[in-house]
Enzyme design. Structure first.
Site, mmCIF file in Angstrom:
data_model
loop_
_atom_site.group_PDB
_atom_site.id
_atom_site.type_symbol
_atom_site.label_atom_id
_atom_site.label_comp_id
_atom_site.label_asym_id
_atom_site.label_seq_id
_atom_site.Cartn_x
_atom_site.Cartn_y
_atom_site.Cartn_z
ATOM 1 N N THR A 19 -91.751 37.760 55.525
ATOM 2 C CA THR A 19 -92.939 37.783 54.675
ATOM 3 C C THR A 19 -94.035 38.592 55.350
ATOM 4 O O THR A 19 -94.696 39.424 54.717
ATOM 5 C CB THR A 19 -93.429 36.348 54.407
ATOM 6 O OG1 THR A 19 -92.351 35.562 53.912
ATOM 7 C CG2 THR A 19 -94.565 36.336 53.398
ATOM 8 N N TYR A 26 -91.511 33.654 41.573
ATOM 9 C CA TYR A 26 -92.008 34.066 40.244
ATOM 10 C C TYR A 26 -91.575 33.092 39.154
ATOM 11 O O TYR A 26 -92.409 32.464 38.521
ATOM 12 C CB TYR A 26 -91.590 35.504 39.891
ATOM 13 C CG TYR A 26 -92.203 35.984 38.596
ATOM 14 C CD1 TYR A 26 -93.581 36.205 38.505
ATOM 15 C CD2 TYR A 26 -91.428 36.194 37.457
ATOM 16 C CE1 TYR A 26 -94.154 36.619 37.318
ATOM 17 C CE2 TYR A 26 -91.989 36.610 36.268
ATOM 18 C CZ TYR A 26 -93.357 36.825 36.197
ATOM 19 O OH TYR A 26 -93.922 37.230 35.025
ATOM 20 N N TYR A 36 -85.638 29.087 54.036
ATOM 21 C CA TYR A 36 -87.055 29.374 54.270
ATOM 22 C C TYR A 36 -87.866 28.672 53.187
ATOM 23 O O TYR A 36 -87.908 29.123 52.047
ATOM 24 C CB TYR A 36 -87.270 30.887 54.249
ATOM 25 C CG TYR A 36 -88.657 31.377 54.564
ATOM 26 C CD1 TYR A 36 -89.704 30.519 54.855
ATOM 27 C CD2 TYR A 36 -88.927 32.742 54.567
ATOM 28 C CE1 TYR A 36 -90.968 30.990 55.140
ATOM 29 C CE2 TYR A 36 -90.189 33.235 54.847
ATOM 30 C CZ TYR A 36 -91.206 32.356 55.131
ATOM 31 O OH TYR A 36 -92.457 32.834 55.403
ATOM 32 N N LYS A 86 -86.735 27.217 58.059
ATOM 33 C CA LYS A 86 -88.098 27.537 58.467
ATOM 34 C C LYS A 86 -89.027 26.854 57.481
ATOM 35 O O LYS A 86 -88.949 27.086 56.277
ATOM 36 C CB LYS A 86 -88.333 29.048 58.455
ATOM 37 C CG LYS A 86 -89.783 29.429 58.746
ATOM 38 C CD LYS A 86 -90.041 30.923 58.583
ATOM 39 C CE LYS A 86 -91.521 31.231 58.821
ATOM 40 N NZ LYS A 86 -91.859 32.657 58.604
#
Length: 293
Positions: free
Chosen positions: A43, A105, A131, A159
């Site tokens: 990211t 989204y 993640y 994560k």
């Protein structure tokens, strides 16, 4: 894999092309600093602004450069088949792990999320780190993480970029409690120490791009049971994480901080993201001076 993993920034030139020399320099710096892992196409690396071809190029370039620590590649996408393609690519080039955020989204229920990850896990062999970043993508519940971890041996960890000690605690108790080798990392600098205290394995934290010495000092102090020192470094990281509140995006915060600390990486973000101006830069300069000097 344990310790301090760095979600790498992607350096850009003024024309928004990838700045390969700056990438090489930064990876060399982090390896010499002694970080325990380097994570490309994160990211923090603005992967949503990169084409599939660019992501593959960066993954290949990173594999050439990372040779003293674990190498992780981000392969998230809203398209399950694209995730499979990128994950196979990372596997073929010899990455140690892939890191996969959920689709974003469009809202998805847990049945859809389970299918998404199971399709990737069944078609690849490389260890997968889930993640969880609910501020940006569909959230991963403790029960979903547990189900994936217990059904797929190649789903190796998670994560957790979530501002919730209770959630991280529950993942450690519920998942590591039944599968000891499942790794739990925080994605938030300010949660590094408490994640270790709870029994987690480390952190994948963006501020380690420009201040890895603080994260590494905390981890070393914790490992050596010098808890008073660990608390001091944790307080530094807690204050340092305020950098995200000063800028319009975490990318702007990290790249401005890096430029202020003398890194050659240019303060350039790919559109639609923008770098903040002099007022924000001065606030970040003040914070860095108070915490690091």
């Amino acid at each position: 894999m344990r310790g301090v993993i760095v979600p790498l920034v992607t350096p850009f030139n003024e024309d928004y092309s990838i700045d390969v020399p700056a990438l090489e320099e930064h990876i060399d710096f982090l390896q010499k600093a002694g970080v325990h892992g380097i994570f490309i196409n994160a990211t923090t690396g603005e992967f949503t602004s990169l084409s599939v071809e660019e992501r593959k190029f960066l993954a290949e370039k990173g594999r050439e450069l990372v040779n003293t620590t674990f190498y992780l590649v981000g392969t998230a996408s809203t398209n399950t088949f694209e995730v499979i393609e990128l994950t196979k690519h990372a596997q073929d080039l010899g990455a140690d792990y892939v890191v996969i955020a959920p689709p974003y989204y469009c809202p998805l229920n847990e049945t859809a999320l389970f299918r998404h990850y199971s399709m990737v896990a069944e078609r690849t062999d490389i260890p997968i780190i889930l993640y969880n970043i609910p501020s940006c993508a569909n959230p991963l519940s403790v029960q979903l993480i547990k189900r994936l971890a217990l059904e797929y041996s190649n789903i190796a960890g998670v994560k957790e970029t979530i501002d919730s000690v209770n959630h991280v605690r529950d993942v450690i108790i519920e998942v590591k409690g039944e599968r000891e080798d499942f790794m739990v990392f925080t994605g938030l600098d300010q949660h590094f120490l408490n994640t270790l205290i709870l029994g987690g394995d480390g952190g994948i934290m963006a501020c380690a791009n420009f201040a890895p010495e603080v994260h590494l000092a905390l981890y070393k102090a914790f490992q050596e049971k010098r808890f008073k020192d660990a608390f001091i470094y944790a307080q530094k990281l807690a204050r340092l994480s305020k950098v995200y509140d000063l800028a319009s995006s975490f990318g702007s915060a990290i790249k401005l901080a890096m430029s202020l600390r003398g890194f050659s990486i240019k303060p350039v973000l790919r559109p639609p993201y923008i770098i903040d101006g002099d007022e924000v830069k001065e606030e970040i300069r003040k914070l860095l001076r108070e915490v690091l000097y």
